[in-house]
Design a protein around this motif. Structure first.
Motif, PDB file in Angstrom:
ATOM      1  N   ARG A 127      -3.841   6.797   7.542  1.00  0.00           N
ATOM      2  CA  ARG A 127      -4.268   5.459   7.973  1.00  0.00           C
ATOM      3  C   ARG A 127      -3.525   4.374   7.189  1.00  0.00           C
ATOM      4  NH1 ARG A 127      -9.265   8.122   8.296  1.00  0.00           N
ATOM      5  NH2 ARG A 127      -9.895   7.416   6.208  1.00  0.00           N
ATOM      6  N   THR A 128      -3.309   4.627   5.902  1.00  0.00           N
ATOM      7  CA  THR A 128      -2.544   3.675   5.106  1.00  0.00           C
ATOM      8  C   THR A 128      -1.111   3.583   5.607  1.00  0.00           C
ATOM      9  OG1 THR A 128      -3.908   4.099   3.152  1.00  0.00           O
ATOM     10  CG2 THR A 128      -1.743   3.114   2.785  1.00  0.00           C
ATOM     11  N   ALA A 129      -0.503   4.747   5.889  1.00  0.00           N
ATOM     12  CA  ALA A 129       0.870   4.756   6.416  1.00  0.00           C
ATOM     13  C   ALA A 129       0.940   4.040   7.755  1.00  0.00           C
ATOM     14  CB  ALA A 129       1.365   6.192   6.550  1.00  0.00           C
ATOM     15  N   SER A 130      -0.082   4.242   8.592  1.00  0.00           N
ATOM     16  CA  SER A 130      -0.097   3.581   9.893  1.00  0.00           C
ATOM     17  C   SER A 130      -0.228   2.072   9.736  1.00  0.00           C
ATOM     18  CB  SER A 130      -1.249   4.121  10.744  1.00  0.00           C
ATOM     19  OG  SER A 130      -1.270   3.500  12.014  1.00  0.00           O
ATOM     20  N   PHE A 131      -1.022   1.638   8.763  1.00  0.00           N
ATOM     21  CA  PHE A 131      -1.181   0.206   8.509  1.00  0.00           C
ATOM     22  C   PHE A 131       0.149  -0.412   8.089  1.00  0.00           C
ATOM     23  CE2 PHE A 131      -2.279  -3.278   5.515  1.00  0.00           C
ATOM     24  CZ  PHE A 131      -2.939  -4.120   6.405  1.00  0.00           C
ATOM     25  N   VAL A 132       0.845   0.244   7.153  1.00  0.00           N
ATOM     26  CA  VAL A 132       2.147  -0.265   6.715  1.00  0.00           C
ATOM     27  C   VAL A 132       3.134  -0.265   7.875  1.00  0.00           C
ATOM     28  CG1 VAL A 132       4.113   0.157   5.186  1.00  0.00           C
ATOM     29  CG2 VAL A 132       1.779   0.439   4.326  1.00  0.00           C
ATOM     30  N   GLY A 133       3.098   0.794   8.705  1.00  0.00           N
ATOM     31  CA  GLY A 133       3.986   0.864   9.858  1.00  0.00           C
ATOM     32  C   GLY A 133       3.699  -0.230  10.873  1.00  0.00           C
ATOM     33  N   ALA A 135      -0.280  -7.246  16.837  1.00  0.00           N
ATOM     34  CA  ALA A 135      -0.800  -5.983  16.300  1.00  0.00           C
ATOM     35  C   ALA A 135      -0.974  -6.070  14.786  1.00  0.00           C
ATOM     36  CB  ALA A 135       0.141  -4.834  16.658  1.00  0.00           C
ATOM     37  N   ALA A 136      -0.026  -6.699  14.105  1.00  0.00           N
ATOM     38  CA  ALA A 136      -0.124  -6.843  12.649  1.00  0.00           C
ATOM     39  C   ALA A 136      -1.309  -7.726  12.273  1.00  0.00           C
ATOM     40  CB  ALA A 136       1.167  -7.427  12.085  1.00  0.00           C
ATOM     41  N   GLU A 137      -1.478  -8.825  12.977  1.00  0.00           N
ATOM     42  CA  GLU A 137      -2.595  -9.716  12.684  1.00  0.00           C
ATOM     43  C   GLU A 137      -3.927  -9.012  12.924  1.00  0.00           C
ATOM     44  OE1 GLU A 137      -2.502 -12.603  11.309  1.00  0.00           O
ATOM     45  OE2 GLU A 137      -0.415 -13.238  11.502  1.00  0.00           O
ATOM     46  N   GLN A 138      -4.017  -8.226  13.989  1.00  0.00           N
ATOM     47  CA  GLN A 138      -5.258  -7.495  14.274  1.00  0.00           C
ATOM     48  C   GLN A 138      -5.547  -6.458  13.191  1.00  0.00           C
ATOM     49  OE1 GLN A 138      -4.957  -5.871  18.230  1.00  0.00           O
ATOM     50  NE2 GLN A 138      -4.778  -7.898  19.186  1.00  0.00           N
ATOM     51  N   ALA A 139      -4.492  -5.764  12.732  1.00  0.00           N
ATOM     52  CA  ALA A 139      -4.676  -4.774  11.673  1.00  0.00           C
ATOM     53  C   ALA A 139      -5.161  -5.438  10.390  1.00  0.00           C
ATOM     54  CB  ALA A 139      -3.368  -4.025  11.423  1.00  0.00           C
ATOM     55  N   GLY A 140      -4.591  -6.600  10.060  1.00  0.00           N
ATOM     56  CA  GLY A 140      -5.030  -7.319   8.882  1.00  0.00           C
ATOM     57  C   GLY A 140      -6.471  -7.792   9.002  1.00  0.00           C
ATOM     58  N   ALA A 141      -6.832  -8.293  10.176  1.00  0.00           N
ATOM     59  CA  ALA A 141      -8.205  -8.755  10.389  1.00  0.00           C
ATOM     60  C   ALA A 141      -9.192  -7.609  10.232  1.00  0.00           C
ATOM     61  CB  ALA A 141      -8.331  -9.390  11.773  1.00  0.00           C
ATOM     62  N   ARG A 142      -8.811  -6.419  10.687  1.00  0.00           N
ATOM     63  CA  ARG A 142      -9.683  -5.251  10.561  1.00  0.00           C
ATOM     64  C   ARG A 142      -9.894  -4.888   9.093  1.00  0.00           C
ATOM     65  NH1 ARG A 142      -7.436  -2.755  14.186  1.00  0.00           N
ATOM     66  NH2 ARG A 142      -5.905  -1.546  13.009  1.00  0.00           N
ATOM     67  N   VAL A 143      -8.828  -4.929   8.296  1.00  0.00           N
ATOM     68  CA  VAL A 143      -8.944  -4.628   6.870  1.00  0.00           C
ATOM     69  C   VAL A 143      -9.824  -5.671   6.180  1.00  0.00           C
ATOM     70  CG1 VAL A 143      -7.656  -4.569   4.701  1.00  0.00           C
ATOM     71  CG2 VAL A 143      -6.803  -3.331   6.691  1.00  0.00           C
ATOM     72  N   ARG A 144      -9.616  -6.947   6.494  1.00  0.00           N
ATOM     73  CA  ARG A 144     -10.429  -8.001   5.870  1.00  0.00           C
ATOM     74  C   ARG A 144     -11.900  -7.839   6.239  1.00  0.00           C
ATOM     75  NH1 ARG A 144      -6.219 -11.107   7.954  1.00  0.00           N
ATOM     76  NH2 ARG A 144      -7.613 -12.121   9.463  1.00  0.00           N
ATOM     77  N   ARG A 145     -12.164  -7.458   7.479  1.00  0.00           N
ATOM     78  CA  ARG A 145     -13.545  -7.276   7.924  1.00  0.00           C
ATOM     79  C   ARG A 145     -14.209  -6.125   7.162  1.00  0.00           C
ATOM     80  NH1 ARG A 145     -12.375  -7.266  12.758  1.00  0.00           N
ATOM     81  NH2 ARG A 145     -12.273  -5.016  13.165  1.00  0.00           N
ATOM     82  N   ILE A 146     -13.494  -5.019   7.000  1.00  0.00           N
ATOM     83  CA  ILE A 146     -14.042  -3.874   6.266  1.00  0.00           C
ATOM     84  C   ILE A 146     -14.297  -4.245   4.808  1.00  0.00           C
ATOM     85  CG2 ILE A 146     -13.505  -1.560   5.419  1.00  0.00           C
ATOM     86  CD1 ILE A 146     -11.955  -1.121   8.045  1.00  0.00           C
ATOM     87  N   HIS A 147     -13.335  -4.921   4.186  1.00  0.00           N
ATOM     88  CA  HIS A 147     -13.506  -5.321   2.787  1.00  0.00           C
ATOM     89  C   HIS A 147     -14.713  -6.243   2.615  1.00  0.00           C
ATOM     90  CE1 HIS A 147      -9.046  -4.512   1.548  1.00  0.00           C
ATOM     91  NE2 HIS A 147      -9.757  -3.415   1.650  1.00  0.00           N
ATOM     92  N   GLY A 148     -14.991  -7.042   3.635  1.00  0.00           N
ATOM     93  CA  GLY A 148     -16.108  -7.973   3.536  1.00  0.00           C
ATOM     94  C   GLY A 148     -17.457  -7.291   3.445  1.00  0.00           C
TER      95      GLY A 148
END
Length: 316
Positions: A69-75, A84-97
């Protein structure tokens, strides 16, 4: 299909970085897997950061899934579309929250999305990627190394950091590590990560591969850490020149595997980017060999001698 026809297609979006960036050219190199393991070793030396991982995930049961999953995020951030990059970042920020951790010594509760923790994770990753790439023979000049660090402030933004607070070159990155060094320690959680990385659980049928392949990867990733990390973990490592030779030999061996074979593996970010942007977008380290090249945005390279900006061109 011609490049002109492809450019007129529905989504010729180069994404956050584009084919003219250092990031685009180097993130396709197979030593990134070794660099990723080095980053895990380094990140685990920050007590608050590693505590957040241990307390919020069963990484021993889903370690491979977490790594993929980490490799996929970097990819996605490197080769995906901007959306797609913005959506991936938003998903990470949401989980961290939603996630937090507790300091067992003080009872303090804190969020895993604290800027200081996000900055540590980011800098450990970027330092690991850049160090392993360069030490394994990828031709990244000093100017390009600075540009790579600067480019990846975009990645930091996506996980919730202000790019202005993120190191933008090698000097700033070194200063950051010097400032955070007193906070680092090998805790019980760090040693749990160390033990796992040295011998991760696998199905019995894969145990021979773990002994032959994974132990080499993990040992090389550990050896590539800075000396202070070896001191904290309390395990010795070969000298820098020996590590450089091993990284170069391993990198050269991995690069003998055809790109198309490696890039067919899921999730196929690189092939997707080439299909979207055309064959000229194919990432390759030799494209960094433009004399004194300093990257100047998607698809462009500016010569350090003051010459005009030019498109990357493949030999012949």
């Amino acid at each position: 299909m011609s490049d002109g026809a492809r450019a007129a297609g529905p989504d010729p979006d180069p994404g956050l970085f584009g084919p003219g960036s250092v990031t685009w050219q180097v993130h396709a190199d197979p030593v990134m897997w070794i660099a990723g393991v080095r980053a895990l070793y380094l990140q685990a030396l920050h007590p608050r950061a590693v505590r957040g991982v241990i307390q919020n995930s069963d990484f021993r049961r889903d370690a491979w899934g977490r790594l993929l999953r980490t490799a996929s995020f970097v990819g996605t951030l490197t080769y995906g579309t901007t959306g797609a990059a913005e959506q991936a970042g938003a998903r990470v920020r949401r989980i961290h929250g939603f996630l937090g951790a507790t300091d067992p010594a003080t009872g303090e509760r804190y969020g895993v999305g604290e800027p200081a923790l996000l900055l540590w994770v980011h800098c450990a990753e970027i330092d690991s990627y850049l160090s392993v790439l360069r030490r394994s023979g990828v031709p990244v000049s000093d100017a390009q190394a600075d540009r790579y660090i600067d480019e990846n402030r975009q990645s930091a933004r996506l996980v919730g950091l202000d790019p202005a607070d993120v190191p933008a070159d090698r000097a700033a990155l070194a200063a950051y590590f010097a400032s955070v060094r007193p906070e680092l320690a090998a805790t019980a959680e760090s040693r749990e990560v160390d033990d796992f990385l040295r011998r991760p659980p696998v199905p019995a049928v894969l145990a021979p591969a773990r002994e032959v392949i994974w132990r080499h990867v993990a040992a090389l990733a550990y050896a590539a850490l800075p000396p202070y990390a070896h001191e904290l973990y309390g395990r010795p490592a070969p000298g820098p020149e020996t590590v450089n030779r091993r990284l170069t030999a391993t990198g050269n061996a991995l690069r003998c595997i055809p790109d198309r074979l490696r890039w067919q593996l899921p999730p196929g970010h690189i092939l997707g980017a080439m299909a979207r942007l055309g064959p000229g977008s194919r990432p390759a380290p030799y494209k960094l060999r433009t004399p004194d090249a300093i990257l100047d945005g998607p698809g462009r390279a500016q010569r350090g001698d003051g010459g005009d900006s030019t498109r990357w061109r493949t030999p012949g």
